[in-house]
Write an enzyme that holds these catalytic residues in place. Structure first.
Site, PDB file in Angstrom:
ATOM      1  N   TYR A 414      15.446  27.749  23.486  1.00 49.18           N
ATOM      2  CA  TYR A 414      15.502  26.901  24.683  1.00 49.18           C
ATOM      3  C   TYR A 414      15.093  25.476  24.333  1.00 49.18           C
ATOM      4  O   TYR A 414      14.234  25.262  23.480  1.00 49.18           O
ATOM      5  CB  TYR A 414      14.477  27.334  25.747  1.00 49.18           C
ATOM      6  CG  TYR A 414      14.632  28.644  26.419  1.00 49.18           C
ATOM      7  CD1 TYR A 414      15.818  29.353  26.414  1.00 49.18           C
ATOM      8  CD2 TYR A 414      13.537  29.190  27.103  1.00 49.18           C
ATOM      9  CE1 TYR A 414      15.915  30.571  27.078  1.00 49.18           C
ATOM     10  CE2 TYR A 414      13.629  30.399  27.764  1.00 49.18           C
ATOM     11  CZ  TYR A 414      14.822  31.088  27.744  1.00 49.18           C
ATOM     12  OH  TYR A 414      14.910  32.285  28.392  1.00 49.18           O
ATOM     13  N   HIS A 498      17.463  29.123  34.894  1.00 47.42           N
ATOM     14  CA  HIS A 498      16.119  28.680  35.269  1.00 47.42           C
ATOM     15  C   HIS A 498      16.257  27.409  36.111  1.00 47.42           C
ATOM     16  O   HIS A 498      15.655  26.390  35.820  1.00 47.42           O
ATOM     17  CB  HIS A 498      15.287  28.383  34.024  1.00 47.42           C
ATOM     18  CG  HIS A 498      14.867  29.598  33.264  1.00 47.42           C
ATOM     19  ND1 HIS A 498      14.289  29.535  32.004  1.00 47.42           N
ATOM     20  CD2 HIS A 498      14.911  30.917  33.563  1.00 47.42           C
ATOM     21  CE1 HIS A 498      14.011  30.748  31.570  1.00 47.42           C
ATOM     22  NE2 HIS A 498      14.385  31.605  32.494  1.00 47.42           N
ATOM     23  N   ASN A 535       8.806  29.065  30.667  1.00 46.07           N
ATOM     24  CA  ASN A 535       9.637  29.660  31.717  1.00 46.07           C
ATOM     25  C   ASN A 535       9.058  29.287  33.077  1.00 46.07           C
ATOM     26  O   ASN A 535       7.840  29.285  33.268  1.00 46.07           O
ATOM     27  CB  ASN A 535       9.667  31.183  31.555  1.00 46.07           C
ATOM     28  CG  ASN A 535      10.227  31.602  30.218  1.00 46.07           C
ATOM     29  OD1 ASN A 535       9.655  31.296  29.179  1.00 46.07           O
ATOM     30  ND2 ASN A 535      11.354  32.283  30.227  1.00 46.07           N
TER      31      ASN A 535
END
Length: 556
Positions: A414, A498, A535
């Site tokens: 990510y 997300h 996250n």
């Protein structure tokens, strides 16, 4: 985390009953109407209902999820238990191979997500990483700095259990990935192995076990904690199967909402001093604002011509061009890694390995007690101007797409905080449903450079580990990695879903989460959360706790 977008899974959605006895909503005026029962919506509704003098209504368009909400969708091996598929952490990834008409948003958004009680917390991996203090101090305005949110963080920890040892027998399972990752990152690359949340401020070259918001070997989250407390209060009501179409306004003041409940259009009213809190998520919340006549005038003009504003005249529109702007998602890359020392583990919906099934059913232990990720790590990339981008990695339990041997696992990469790319929420199709614009990922080339730099660093530490990248050559230069990760393949440009930052504090809402241009409308969900180093789930819950403090003061 959520895997790549699977739009082919989207089908028609049904209507679902409330998990508690319904009552005539149109005959009651509410002090608080919360739209959306994702993690933020559940928390803000529950906290505001602690004041017994307030009538609080939580509306959810979808239906049951966890067993305790009335959810009964599950594989046959769970028959005779008080468990739905949502409750079992190891069934997390099977939402992609065995999709659910009951849990997913289907024809409500042009992306992948959950429309059910609990929202995405009912289908995600349950990762529960505390953001570093620097995220709040760098990316949030006055009133939302780390010192401001510490009480919210503390209350969240007090209310929501979490663990980095999810199996109730105290053992770790399917750990060949962790062993390989530790040699790679700690021994070779010099990362520090530590307890991630106990050292939340450290996000440069750190490695550890994932933290999950699980409890008693089952999926946790606000539905299992905050919501259960709220349901015991006579002044709180949850109504599922209620799709809110727009907020009713008299100028700057919301007076109620219009919802479709079981096919009937219903107007639900606020009390004179009541408030509407929109918690539909970073895609749905901007949509509801726009369809309530709040947004970019050009967008509102288009919606009006398409009869999407309920006849609201342009004199009642509120110009707020920040609605839907700044939409963020973590750009995602999968790199398949092979080694004789790793053993892939494939989670299945219908027929788990008998011993693993029995271990979970009898002891809430074993591989099905967690979502499958064995380790997580973070690093940073510093630019010439001193700004910093966050990057994150993790190892999944098995290979993906073309690489699914028993000796293959997936490296998930990510980009996180400090990235420069963002897009906006766009309403499209004949129903003007929300989805992301095409510039969310890599519209600023610096992001690809940062992520490629991270991957190159990781590859430099691979010799001696026995791990071999399969879909990207280990000798690739940073320039070659940039070219690869920005191309369209099954392994690159993945939507992690997300979604955040589409109604930012100081532009779309004020410091009290009040929608700018209104007096009593709020947005409380991932829309108001800046891109985080971790996250987003933990940060979204903290935002809801902080919003409760602020809104609660306004209602005194």
């Amino acid at each position: 985390m959520l895997f790549h977008l699977l739009l082919q899974l989207l089908f028609a959605v049904g209507s679902y009953p409330s998990p508690i006895h319904p009552h005539p909503l149109a005959a009651t005026s509410y002090d608080v109407i919360v739209v959306g029962s994702g993690p933020a919506g559940v928390i803000i509704a529950s906290k505001l209902s602690e004041n017994s003098a307030r009538k609080v209504l939580l509306l959810e368009g979808g239906g049951p999820s966890y067993w305790i909400t009335g959810g009964t969708e599950r594989p046959s091996w769970l028959a005779g238990t008080n468990l739905s598929r949502v409750d079992v952490p190891g069934l997390y990834s099977t939402i992609y191979t065995n999709p659910s008409n009951n849990l997913l948003c289907q024809n409500k958004i042009r992306a992948y997500g959950a429309c059910t009680i609990g929202g995405n917390s009912a289908i995600n991996a349950g990762l529960f990483f505390e953001p570093p203090a620097s995220d709040f101090d760098k990316y949030f305005p006055t009133g939302w700095k780390h010192s401001d949110v510490v009480p919210s963080i503390n209350r969240l920890y007090q209310t929501q259990p979490s663990t980095n040892k999810p199996s109730l027998d105290g053992l770790y399972y399917e750990q060949s990935g962790y062993t390989a990752g530790k040699q790679w990152l700690v021994t070779n690359a010099g990362y520090s192995e530590l307890d991630i949340n106990a050292n939340s401020a450290r996000k440069t070259k750190v490695f550890g076990r994932p933290v999950y918001d699980y409890s008693n070997g089952q999926r946790g989250g606000p539905v299992t904690t905050y919501l259960q407390a709220a349901l015991k209060r006579s002044n709180f009501h949850l109504q599922s199967g209620a799709w809110v179409q727009r907020v009713v306004r008299n100028g700057q003041t919301a007076t109620g909402v219009i919802a479709n409940i079981s096919g009937a259009t219903t107007t639900i009213s606020l009390t004179a001093k009541g408030r509407v809190i929109i918690s539909g998520g970073a895609l749905k919340s901007p949509e509801l604002l726009m369809k309530s006549g709040i947004g970019d005038p050009a967008v509102l003009t288009t919606l009006s011509k398409a009869n999407q504003l309920g006849g609201l005249p342009s004199t009642q529109w509120i110009n707020n061009t920040a609605v839907g702007a700044g939409l963020f998602d973590n750009p995602n890359t999968f790199i398949e890694l092979s080694s004789p020392s790793v053993q892939a583990y494939n989670y299945v919906y219908d027929n788990p390995i008998p011993s693993d099934k029995d271990l979970y059913l009898t002891k809430k232990s074993g591989p099905y007690s967690f979502a499958g990720g064995s380790c997580s790590w973070w690093d940073t990339v510093t630019h010439s101007d001193g700004t910093v981008a966050g990057v994150q990695g993790g190892l999944g339990p098995a290979g993906y797409q073309d690489y699914t041997s028993a000796m293959t696992i997936t490296l998930n990469i990510y980009g996180t905080s400090g990235l420069k790319s963002s897009g906006k929420v766009v309403l499209g199709g004949s129903d003007y449903l929300p989805g992301p614009s095409g510039d969310v990922y890599y519209s600023n080339p610096q992001d690809a450079q940062d992520i490629a730099t991270f991957i190159r660093r990781l590859f430099d530490a691979l010799p001696g580990t026995g791990l071999t990248p399969l879909n990207l050559n280990q000798t690739s230069t940073v320039a070659q990695i940039v070219q690869y990760i920005t191309s369209y393949t099954p392994y690159t440009r993945g939507q992690v879903n997300h979604w955040s930052s589409s109604c930012r504090i100081g532009a779309c809402v004020d410091v009290n989460t009040t929608v700018i241009g209104t007096k009593n409308m709020h947005v409380v969900d991932a829309s108001i959360v800046a891109p985080l180093t971790v996250n987003p789930q933990f940060g979204v819950m903290v935002a809801a706790e902080r919003a409760w403090e602020l809104i609660n003061k306004l209602m005194v």
